[in-house]
Design a protein around this motif. Structure first.
Motif, mmCIF file in Angstrom:
data_model
loop_
_atom_site.group_PDB
_atom_site.id
_atom_site.type_symbol
_atom_site.label_atom_id
_atom_site.label_comp_id
_atom_site.label_asym_id
_atom_site.label_seq_id
_atom_site.Cartn_x
_atom_site.Cartn_y
_atom_site.Cartn_z
ATOM 1 N N LYS A 35 29.580 43.702 23.563
ATOM 2 C CA LYS A 35 29.305 43.216 22.214
ATOM 3 C C LYS A 35 27.820 42.952 21.994
ATOM 4 O O LYS A 35 27.356 42.901 20.850
ATOM 5 C CB LYS A 35 30.128 41.955 21.946
ATOM 6 N N ASP A 36 27.056 42.801 23.100
ATOM 7 C CA ASP A 36 25.623 42.564 22.970
ATOM 8 C C ASP A 36 24.819 43.854 22.964
ATOM 9 O O ASP A 36 23.593 43.834 22.976
ATOM 10 C CB ASP A 36 25.135 41.644 24.084
ATOM 11 N N GLY A 37 25.500 44.994 22.956
ATOM 12 C CA GLY A 37 24.806 46.280 22.914
ATOM 13 C C GLY A 37 24.707 46.994 24.242
ATOM 14 O O GLY A 37 24.359 48.169 24.283
ATOM 15 N N GLY A 38 25.014 46.322 25.349
ATOM 16 C CA GLY A 38 25.013 46.978 26.647
ATOM 17 C C GLY A 38 26.341 47.668 26.909
ATOM 18 O O GLY A 38 27.153 47.880 25.998
ATOM 19 N N THR A 39 26.566 48.021 28.170
ATOM 20 C CA THR A 39 27.834 48.637 28.544
ATOM 21 C C THR A 39 28.339 48.025 29.848
ATOM 22 O O THR A 39 27.561 47.528 30.665
ATOM 23 C CB THR A 39 27.703 50.157 28.742
ATOM 24 N N VAL A 40 29.656 48.060 30.018
ATOM 25 C CA VAL A 40 30.302 47.726 31.277
ATOM 26 C C VAL A 40 30.828 49.032 31.871
ATOM 27 O O VAL A 40 31.502 49.799 31.175
ATOM 28 C CB VAL A 40 31.462 46.736 31.083
ATOM 29 N N THR A 41 30.512 49.269 33.142
ATOM 30 C CA THR A 41 31.030 50.438 33.835
ATOM 31 C C THR A 41 32.278 50.041 34.610
ATOM 32 O O THR A 41 32.240 49.118 35.429
ATOM 33 C CB THR A 41 29.991 51.027 34.806
ATOM 34 N N VAL A 42 33.381 50.716 34.336
ATOM 35 C CA VAL A 42 34.628 50.528 35.075
ATOM 36 C C VAL A 42 34.795 51.726 35.987
ATOM 37 O O VAL A 42 34.898 52.867 35.515
ATOM 38 C CB VAL A 42 35.840 50.416 34.134
ATOM 39 N N THR A 43 34.783 51.484 37.294
ATOM 40 C CA THR A 43 34.945 52.548 38.283
ATOM 41 C C THR A 43 36.256 52.349 39.011
ATOM 42 O O THR A 43 36.544 51.250 39.491
ATOM 43 C CB THR A 43 33.785 52.537 39.294
ATOM 44 N N ALA A 44 37.064 53.395 39.085
ATOM 45 C CA ALA A 44 38.307 53.317 39.853
ATOM 46 C C ALA A 44 38.005 53.478 41.329
ATOM 47 O O ALA A 44 37.136 54.264 41.725
ATOM 48 C CB ALA A 44 39.276 54.403 39.407
ATOM 49 N N THR A 45 38.712 52.713 42.148
ATOM 50 C CA THR A 45 38.576 52.807 43.603
ATOM 51 C C THR A 45 39.923 53.191 44.207
ATOM 52 O O THR A 45 40.977 52.939 43.623
ATOM 53 C CB THR A 45 38.122 51.464 44.205
ATOM 54 N N PRO A 46 39.909 53.807 45.380
ATOM 55 C CA PRO A 46 41.187 54.147 46.024
ATOM 56 C C PRO A 46 41.922 52.892 46.482
ATOM 57 O O PRO A 46 41.327 51.830 46.675
ATOM 58 C CB PRO A 46 40.755 55.007 47.212
ATOM 59 N N ALA A 47 43.213 53.026 46.657
ATOM 60 C CA ALA A 47 44.062 51.971 47.221
ATOM 61 C C ALA A 47 45.238 52.652 47.904
ATOM 62 O O ALA A 47 45.701 53.704 47.461
ATOM 63 C CB ALA A 47 44.556 51.016 46.136
ATOM 64 N N LEU A 48 45.698 52.050 48.986
ATOM 65 C CA LEU A 48 46.838 52.578 49.736
ATOM 66 C C LEU A 48 47.910 51.502 49.776
ATOM 67 O O LEU A 48 47.746 50.479 50.438
ATOM 68 C CB LEU A 48 46.421 52.981 51.149
ATOM 69 N N HIS A 49 49.015 51.744 49.097
ATOM 70 C CA HIS A 49 50.064 50.742 48.911
ATOM 71 C C HIS A 49 51.094 50.863 50.045
ATOM 72 O O HIS A 49 52.256 51.210 49.812
ATOM 73 C CB HIS A 49 50.711 50.954 47.553
ATOM 74 N N GLY A 50 50.633 50.559 51.262
ATOM 75 C CA GLY A 50 51.509 50.658 52.425
ATOM 76 C C GLY A 50 50.783 51.302 53.587
ATOM 77 O O GLY A 50 49.558 51.434 53.585
ATOM 78 N N PRO A 51 51.510 51.732 54.614
ATOM 79 C CA PRO A 51 50.887 52.395 55.765
ATOM 80 C C PRO A 51 50.448 53.809 55.407
ATOM 81 O O PRO A 51 50.704 54.296 54.298
ATOM 82 C CB PRO A 51 52.012 52.400 56.805
ATOM 83 N N GLU A 52 49.785 54.483 56.328
ATOM 84 C CA GLU A 52 49.362 55.867 56.096
ATOM 85 C C GLU A 52 50.550 56.712 55.665
ATOM 86 O O GLU A 52 51.632 56.638 56.251
ATOM 87 C CB GLU A 52 48.724 56.453 57.357
#
Length: 264
Positions: free
Chosen positions: A130-147
């Motif tokens: 809202k102040d004229g800048g930007t927010v960067t949203v970066t997705a990161t990996p996740a592992l929901h359990g064992p390999e």
């Protein structure tokens, strides 16, 4: 630093520099960042059972301490995944219809439709402040359990929030892998604030292996990330969680970093 506690033991508000964070129980966390309000994995239902494919039942044991009306407007939902009720319950799904943007996995965005938009791990989007800048949203990996868990648990992501003049925030999502945390640290460490999903849930389909970090894993993740502050989530309100916040305190105390843990 200002730390305040709301009326419920589940609901805490932390204000460190410009990043207030409110934990509402389970995986639902409000992050006020760069003038925007981000909500993670909305779960607003009362206690009850949810049946998953294969006959597995997840049981919610406590109500949300807040309603969507009490929460107020949200600019974006950061949804780690949509396929499990302990990350998106019935009321949470209804809530998405009134949110301008839901950021989630590719599979999740396709299933949800509406305002859902997919982000693959390591890709980003810019949201106007809202102040004229930007927010960067970066997705990161996740592992929901064992390999190899992806074939059963499905696709899951976490998130990094960054913006000029603001400290970084990492939201782990349902991740059980410290190797994944190390890969994130290679790109983003040190992280100022880590919202770590924990609770040590274990499910028979994975022979009792962790499907999200336990307390020891969360403490190690905090050190890998170089996190100054750790806000725990996803460690209450569901019967399949095998650890609670007391276990997190013990783990962080044993690791000598309990001063980083923000609970009250």
């Amino acid at each position: 630093m200002v730390v305040t506690v709301a009326c419920s033991s589940i609901r805490e508000v932390f204000s460190v520099q410009q990043v207030p964070i409110t934990v509402f129980g389970g995986p639902t966390v409000l992050i006020e960042y760069g003038g925007l309000r981000f909500l993670t994995d909305p779960t607003f239902d009362g206690p009850g059972d949810y049946e998953l494919p294969g006959g597995l039942v997840l049981t919610k044991t406590a109500p949300s301490p807040i309603t969507p009306d009490e929460l107020g407007p949200v600019d974006a939902v950061l949804l780690s995944h949509d396929q499990h009720a302990d990350n998106l319950d019935t009321s949470g799904r209804d809530f998405l219809a009134g949110v301008p943007l839901t950021v989630t996995t590719a599979d999740g965005a396709q299933r949800l439709g509406g305002t859902a938009r997919s982000l693959a791990p390591w890709t980003s989007m810019e949201l106007p402040r809202k102040d004229g800048g930007t927010v960067t949203v970066t997705a990161t990996p996740a592992l929901h359990g064992p390999e190899g868990a992806e074939a059963i648990a499905g696709e899951v992501i976490g998130f990094i929030l960054t913006s000029d003049g603001l400290p970084s925030v990492y939201v782990s999502g349902d991740n059980a892998s410290l190797d994944v945390v190390r890969r994130i640290a290679e790109r983003f460490a040190p992280i100022d604030t880590a919202v770590l999903f924990a609770g040590a849930p274990r499910l028979p389909v994975f022979d009792g292996a962790l499907v999200v970090l336990d307390g020891d894993g969360a403490a190690e993740a905090a050190q890998i990330l170089g996190a100054r502050r750790v806000v725990p989530a996803h460690c209450d309100s569901w019967a399949h969680f095998t650890e609670d916040r007391d276990d997190l305190v013990r783990a962080f105390t044993s690791a000598g970093i309990v001063d980083r843990l923000q609970l009250s």
